[in-house]
Design a protein around this motif. Structure first.
Motif, PDB file in Angstrom:
ATOM      1  N   TYR A  95       9.028  -7.313   9.993  1.00 19.28           N
ATOM      2  CA  TYR A  95      10.223  -7.948   9.433  1.00 19.28           C
ATOM      3  C   TYR A  95      11.453  -7.324  10.089  1.00 19.28           C
ATOM      4  O   TYR A  95      11.622  -6.110  10.085  1.00 19.28           O
ATOM      5  CB  TYR A  95      10.259  -7.747   7.924  1.00 19.28           C
ATOM      6  N   ARG A  96      12.309  -8.183  10.651  1.00 16.58           N
ATOM      7  CA  ARG A  96      13.383  -7.697  11.523  1.00 16.58           C
ATOM      8  C   ARG A  96      14.451  -6.913  10.769  1.00 16.58           C
ATOM      9  O   ARG A  96      14.858  -7.285   9.669  1.00 16.58           O
ATOM     10  CB  ARG A  96      14.012  -8.864  12.292  1.00 16.58           C
ATOM     11  N   SER A  97      14.897  -5.828  11.407  1.00 19.05           N
ATOM     12  CA  SER A  97      15.994  -5.009  10.918  1.00 19.05           C
ATOM     13  C   SER A  97      17.291  -5.828  11.002  1.00 19.05           C
ATOM     14  O   SER A  97      17.414  -6.712  11.862  1.00 19.05           O
ATOM     15  CB  SER A  97      16.088  -3.751  11.793  1.00 19.05           C
ATOM     16  N   PRO A  98      18.291  -5.586  10.136  1.00 19.49           N
ATOM     17  CA  PRO A  98      18.407  -4.449   9.209  1.00 19.49           C
ATOM     18  C   PRO A  98      17.794  -4.675   7.818  1.00 19.49           C
ATOM     19  O   PRO A  98      17.919  -3.825   6.962  1.00 19.49           O
ATOM     20  CB  PRO A  98      19.916  -4.269   9.090  1.00 19.49           C
ATOM     21  N   THR A  99      17.155  -5.831   7.594  1.00 21.72           N
ATOM     22  CA  THR A  99      16.467  -6.021   6.319  1.00 21.72           C
ATOM     23  C   THR A  99      15.297  -5.045   6.219  1.00 21.72           C
ATOM     24  O   THR A  99      14.544  -4.876   7.175  1.00 21.72           O
ATOM     25  CB  THR A  99      15.951  -7.458   6.177  1.00 21.72           C
ATOM     26  N   VAL A 100      15.159  -4.405   5.071  1.00 26.81           N
ATOM     27  CA  VAL A 100      14.056  -3.481   4.822  1.00 26.81           C
ATOM     28  C   VAL A 100      13.048  -4.197   3.929  1.00 26.81           C
ATOM     29  O   VAL A 100      13.308  -4.443   2.749  1.00 26.81           O
ATOM     30  CB  VAL A 100      14.552  -2.185   4.146  1.00 26.81           C
ATOM     31  N   LEU A 101      11.909  -4.569   4.505  1.00 24.20           N
ATOM     32  CA  LEU A 101      10.890  -5.274   3.731  1.00 24.20           C
ATOM     33  C   LEU A 101      10.359  -4.351   2.639  1.00 24.20           C
ATOM     34  O   LEU A 101       9.923  -3.237   2.906  1.00 24.20           O
ATOM     35  CB  LEU A 101       9.740  -5.701   4.647  1.00 24.20           C
ATOM     36  N   HIS A 102      10.370  -4.846   1.390  1.00 25.90           N
ATOM     37  CA  HIS A 102       9.899  -4.053   0.262  1.00 25.90           C
ATOM     38  C   HIS A 102       8.958  -4.840  -0.641  1.00 25.90           C
ATOM     39  O   HIS A 102       8.437  -4.304  -1.621  1.00 25.90           O
ATOM     40  CB  HIS A 102      11.105  -3.536  -0.550  1.00 25.90           C
ATOM     41  N   ALA A 103       8.706  -6.116  -0.318  1.00 23.64           N
ATOM     42  CA  ALA A 103       7.795  -6.946  -1.109  1.00 23.64           C
ATOM     43  C   ALA A 103       6.367  -6.452  -0.924  1.00 23.64           C
ATOM     44  O   ALA A 103       5.978  -6.033   0.169  1.00 23.64           O
ATOM     45  CB  ALA A 103       7.916  -8.406  -0.678  1.00 23.64           C
ATOM     46  N   LYS A 104       5.582  -6.529  -2.001  1.00 31.36           N
ATOM     47  CA  LYS A 104       4.207  -6.020  -1.978  1.00 31.36           C
ATOM     48  C   LYS A 104       3.280  -7.084  -2.565  1.00 31.36           C
ATOM     49  O   LYS A 104       3.359  -7.395  -3.752  1.00 31.36           O
ATOM     50  CB  LYS A 104       4.119  -4.728  -2.791  1.00 31.36           C
ATOM     51  N   PHE A 105       2.404  -7.620  -1.716  1.00 36.46           N
ATOM     52  CA  PHE A 105       1.436  -8.590  -2.217  1.00 36.46           C
ATOM     53  C   PHE A 105       0.234  -8.648  -1.293  1.00 36.46           C
ATOM     54  O   PHE A 105       0.277  -8.237  -0.129  1.00 36.46           O
ATOM     55  CB  PHE A 105       2.063  -9.981  -2.391  1.00 36.46           C
ATOM     56  N   VAL A 106      -0.876  -9.175  -1.855  1.00 38.81           N
ATOM     57  CA  VAL A 106      -2.105  -9.433  -1.114  1.00 38.81           C
ATOM     58  C   VAL A 106      -2.548 -10.844  -1.461  1.00 38.81           C
ATOM     59  O   VAL A 106      -2.672 -11.190  -2.646  1.00 38.81           O
ATOM     60  CB  VAL A 106      -3.217  -8.432  -1.483  1.00 38.81           C
ATOM     61  N   LEU A 107      -2.789 -11.679  -0.444  1.00 40.91           N
ATOM     62  CA  LEU A 107      -3.244 -13.049  -0.631  1.00 40.91           C
ATOM     63  C   LEU A 107      -4.599 -13.202   0.050  1.00 40.91           C
ATOM     64  O   LEU A 107      -4.783 -12.756   1.189  1.00 40.91           O
ATOM     65  CB  LEU A 107      -2.244 -14.040  -0.016  1.00 40.91           C
ATOM     66  N   VAL A 108      -5.545 -13.853  -0.635  1.00 46.49           N
ATOM     67  CA  VAL A 108      -6.894 -14.007  -0.101  1.00 46.49           C
ATOM     68  C   VAL A 108      -7.328 -15.463  -0.245  1.00 46.49           C
ATOM     69  O   VAL A 108      -7.316 -16.017  -1.359  1.00 46.49           O
ATOM     70  CB  VAL A 108      -7.894 -13.078  -0.812  1.00 46.49           C
ATOM     71  N   ASP A 109      -7.704 -16.068   0.886  1.00 44.51           N
ATOM     72  CA  ASP A 109      -8.152 -17.458   0.933  1.00 44.51           C
ATOM     73  C   ASP A 109      -7.135 -18.353   0.228  1.00 44.51           C
ATOM     74  O   ASP A 109      -5.926 -18.093   0.292  1.00 44.51           O
ATOM     75  CB  ASP A 109      -9.561 -17.585   0.359  1.00 44.51           C
ATOM     76  N   ASP A 110      -7.584 -19.413  -0.445  1.00 43.93           N
ATOM     77  CA  ASP A 110      -6.630 -20.324  -1.084  1.00 43.93           C
ATOM     78  C   ASP A 110      -6.649 -20.200  -2.599  1.00 43.93           C
ATOM     79  O   ASP A 110      -6.160 -21.067  -3.313  1.00 43.93           O
ATOM     80  CB  ASP A 110      -6.918 -21.770  -0.684  1.00 43.93           C
ATOM     81  N   TYR A 111      -7.211 -19.098  -3.115  1.00 45.22           N
ATOM     82  CA  TYR A 111      -7.314 -18.893  -4.560  1.00 45.22           C
ATOM     83  C   TYR A 111      -6.453 -17.743  -5.078  1.00 45.22           C
ATOM     84  O   TYR A 111      -5.785 -17.847  -6.107  1.00 45.22           O
ATOM     85  CB  TYR A 111      -8.772 -18.574  -4.941  1.00 45.22           C
ATOM     86  N   VAL A 112      -6.490 -16.602  -4.395  1.00 46.04           N
ATOM     87  CA  VAL A 112      -6.103 -15.325  -4.997  1.00 46.04           C
ATOM     88  C   VAL A 112      -4.761 -14.822  -4.480  1.00 46.04           C
ATOM     89  O   VAL A 112      -4.495 -14.835  -3.270  1.00 46.04           O
ATOM     90  CB  VAL A 112      -7.192 -14.270  -4.735  1.00 46.04           C
ATOM     91  N   SER A 113      -3.944 -14.346  -5.429  1.00 44.42           N
ATOM     92  CA  SER A 113      -2.698 -13.638  -5.117  1.00 44.42           C
ATOM     93  C   SER A 113      -2.650 -12.382  -5.980  1.00 44.42           C
ATOM     94  O   SER A 113      -2.956 -12.436  -7.175  1.00 44.42           O
ATOM     95  CB  SER A 113      -1.468 -14.504  -5.422  1.00 44.42           C
ATOM     96  N   VAL A 114      -2.271 -11.275  -5.387  1.00 38.77           N
ATOM     97  CA  VAL A 114      -2.046 -10.043  -6.140  1.00 38.77           C
ATOM     98  C   VAL A 114      -0.610  -9.625  -5.885  1.00 38.77           C
ATOM     99  O   VAL A 114      -0.211  -9.362  -4.745  1.00 38.77           O
ATOM    100  CB  VAL A 114      -3.006  -8.914  -5.716  1.00 38.77           C
ATOM    101  N   ILE A 115       0.177  -9.582  -6.959  1.00 39.76           N
ATOM    102  CA  ILE A 115       1.596  -9.224  -6.876  1.00 39.76           C
ATOM    103  C   ILE A 115       1.803  -7.957  -7.687  1.00 39.76           C
ATOM    104  O   ILE A 115       1.256  -7.824  -8.791  1.00 39.76           O
ATOM    105  CB  ILE A 115       2.502 -10.339  -7.453  1.00 39.76           C
TER     106      ILE A 115
END
Length: 495
Positions: A406-426
């Motif tokens: 993710y390009r500077s100067p933005t500091v990426l801080h979002a945290k997630f895991v996505l798996v296939d077309d079913y699962v999201s972990v936030i």
């Protein structure tokens, strides 16, 4: 004839017996550490501590005694265990509530069972979620929810300070208290102290007089002490048991008000979710657990006694993790999901310093044909973590993982895991040793195709703001940077 170091390098004026004693003590410390440090520790963590102790024996032992145990004080562990048992006693003996899960793949159901066995909370149906991707706008949304509160507000965040962006939400807490709503606030002590606006916030909270508490305080002059780098990193807000918010965001201006950030134009990019349905009660159970651990006050009248057995369509489950548990709950969840992916894995983590198990899982899946995308920051506010994570990129891209910075100067801080077309972990959890073992975290496991599709829109936004790491170009980075990356990697098990 035996030659001691002091024969080669004589120390004039120092009695020989003192030099001999120091020499013996030095090696005694090293030999003791060899049999002591590895006990119940992963080899990577043990080796990192042993390297520290062998390089600087006495200082290394002092550091180990100070921050070497990834466990909370015994009393805090006992309180956490009691709350875990209370939660189990007040939730059904089923790891899934809701009757419309029969069409879900078996690995999704086994993930729910894993989470239940680790964190005591079942997967529940009948939920609804909204995605909030703008830090300042999400604080306005939360402030509006607090202004609608009638019964109670539970507020728990890692970093909180008063500034132009956060004042609206913090003022809403004050207004709620003044109209008779039960407001309770938890703020991590060392996470918040030192930020501009923190002292002003403390003064304001004390003046207003609603109940608030520093989480895991380190104030030895008041008898408050535990390992200082064990922190409560959770972010959550619950209003009346009807709506809740959680994710990666702290309650502060997106620049964190630090001069160096303002000078460099740094602004944090986060992701929060608004939750409705039975999952709100699970997030509230986590707050009441933390409140009890800090105050000894059990808020049974502000907690849902029984989770409703609501049929789908949106299933979700809260998984707490951290040093209050015997296992690294979030790491087990992530590895389980990765190994069960069939088509795609998408991860966003500002601090990506994986242990061996997570590294093996990601490279194995990429080599087996699963599309693996990793979003990280092009820049970071943590020097060691930034250089340590750089050291893993070559191995990942060689295995087929696509890394987007993710390009500077933005500091990426979002945290997630996505798996296939079913699962999201936030949630609040990074992909590093700190989040796995040292910080109290919260993750929400969401099983729903429509929500997963909406997360794809977030991913597309991230794509547009990121640069794909090119392996050949990465390999050509300066030798000095490679050196720093490799040295920082040695500390990765301790970060």
């Amino acid at each position: 004839m035996t030659i001691f170091p002091f024969d080669l390098f004589p120390l004039d004026g120092i009695p020989r017996w003192i030099v001999v004693a120091l020499f013996v003590l030095d090696w005694a410390v090293r030999l003791l550490a060899l049999g002591w440090i590895p006990h119940n520790r992963r080899p990577s963590v043990a080796l990192a501590w042993l390297l520290t102790i062998f390089l600087i024996p006495l200082m290394g032992i002092v550091l180990f005694l100070l921050i070497g145990s990834a466990k909370l004080p015994r009393r805090r562990m006992e309180m956490q265990a009691k709350m875990n048992e209370v939660i189990r006693e007040n939730t059904p003996r089923a790891y899934i509530l809701g009757n419309e899960h029969g069409e879900l793949p078996e690995w999704i159901l086994s993930t729910a069972e894993l989470n239940y066995n680790l964190g005591a909370l079942p997967m529940v149906g009948g939920n609804a979620f909204e995605i909030l991707t703008d830090n300042h706008e999400s604080m306005q949304v939360m402030a509006a929810a607090v202004d609608r509160a009638r019964d109670y507000v539970h507020f728990e965040f890692y970093i909180v300070a008063i500034d132009d962006a956060s004042r609206g939400l913090l003022d809403a807490l004050v207004r709620a208290h003044q109209r008779g709503v039960r407001v309770r606030v938890l703020i991590d002590h060392l996470g918040s102290v030192g930020y501009p606006g923190y002292r002003e916030m403390v003064q304001e909270f004390d003046r207003v007089g609603f109940p608030w508490q520093r989480m895991l305080p380190v104030r030895p002059w008041r008898g408050e002490w535990q390992r200082p780098d064990l922190r409560n990193h959770r972010k959550l807000l619950v209003v009346d048991g009807e709506v809740a918010y959680t994710g990666s965001q702290n309650i502060i201006h997106r620049s964190y008000n630090k001069r160096k950030n303002l000078r460099r134009g740094f602004e944090w990019k986060d992701l929060m979710i608004e939750c409705r349905g039975p999952v709100v009660a699970e997030l509230n159970a986590l707050f009441t657990s933390d409140w009890y651990s800090e105050t000894g006050d059990l808020l049974l009248d502000e907690a849902t006694r029984e989770l409703p057995d609501i049929e789908g369509p949106v299933f979700a489950q809260v998984l707490p993790s951290g040093p209050g548990f015997e296992t690294e709950n979030n790491l087990r969840l992530f590895n389980h999901l990765i190994y069960n992916a069939n088509e795609q894995i998408v991860i966003s983590s500002p601090y990506f310093v994986p242990d061996e198990s997570l590294m093996h899982a990601l490279t194995t899946e990429a080599q087996s044909g699963v599309e693996v995308k990793l979003f990280v920051g092009e820049t970071s506010d943590h020097f060691l973590a930034y250089h340590a994570q750089n050291s893993y990129y070559q191995e990942l891209v060689d295995a087929g993982v696509k890394i987007y910075r993710y390009r500077s100067p933005t500091v990426l801080h979002a945290k997630f895991v996505l798996v296939d077309d079913y699962v999201s972990v936030i949630g609040s959890s990074n992909m590093d040793e700190r989040s796995f073992a040292l910080d109290l975290e919260v993750s929400v496991y969401i099983v729903d195709r429509e929500f997963r599709r909406r997360m794809d829109e977030v991913v597309e936004e991230f794509h547009a703001a990121s640069t794909l790491l090119v392996p050949d170009e990465w390999e050509q980075r300066p030798v000095g940077q490679k050196y720093l990356d490799n040295v920082a990697r040695l500390t990765s098990a301790l970060l």
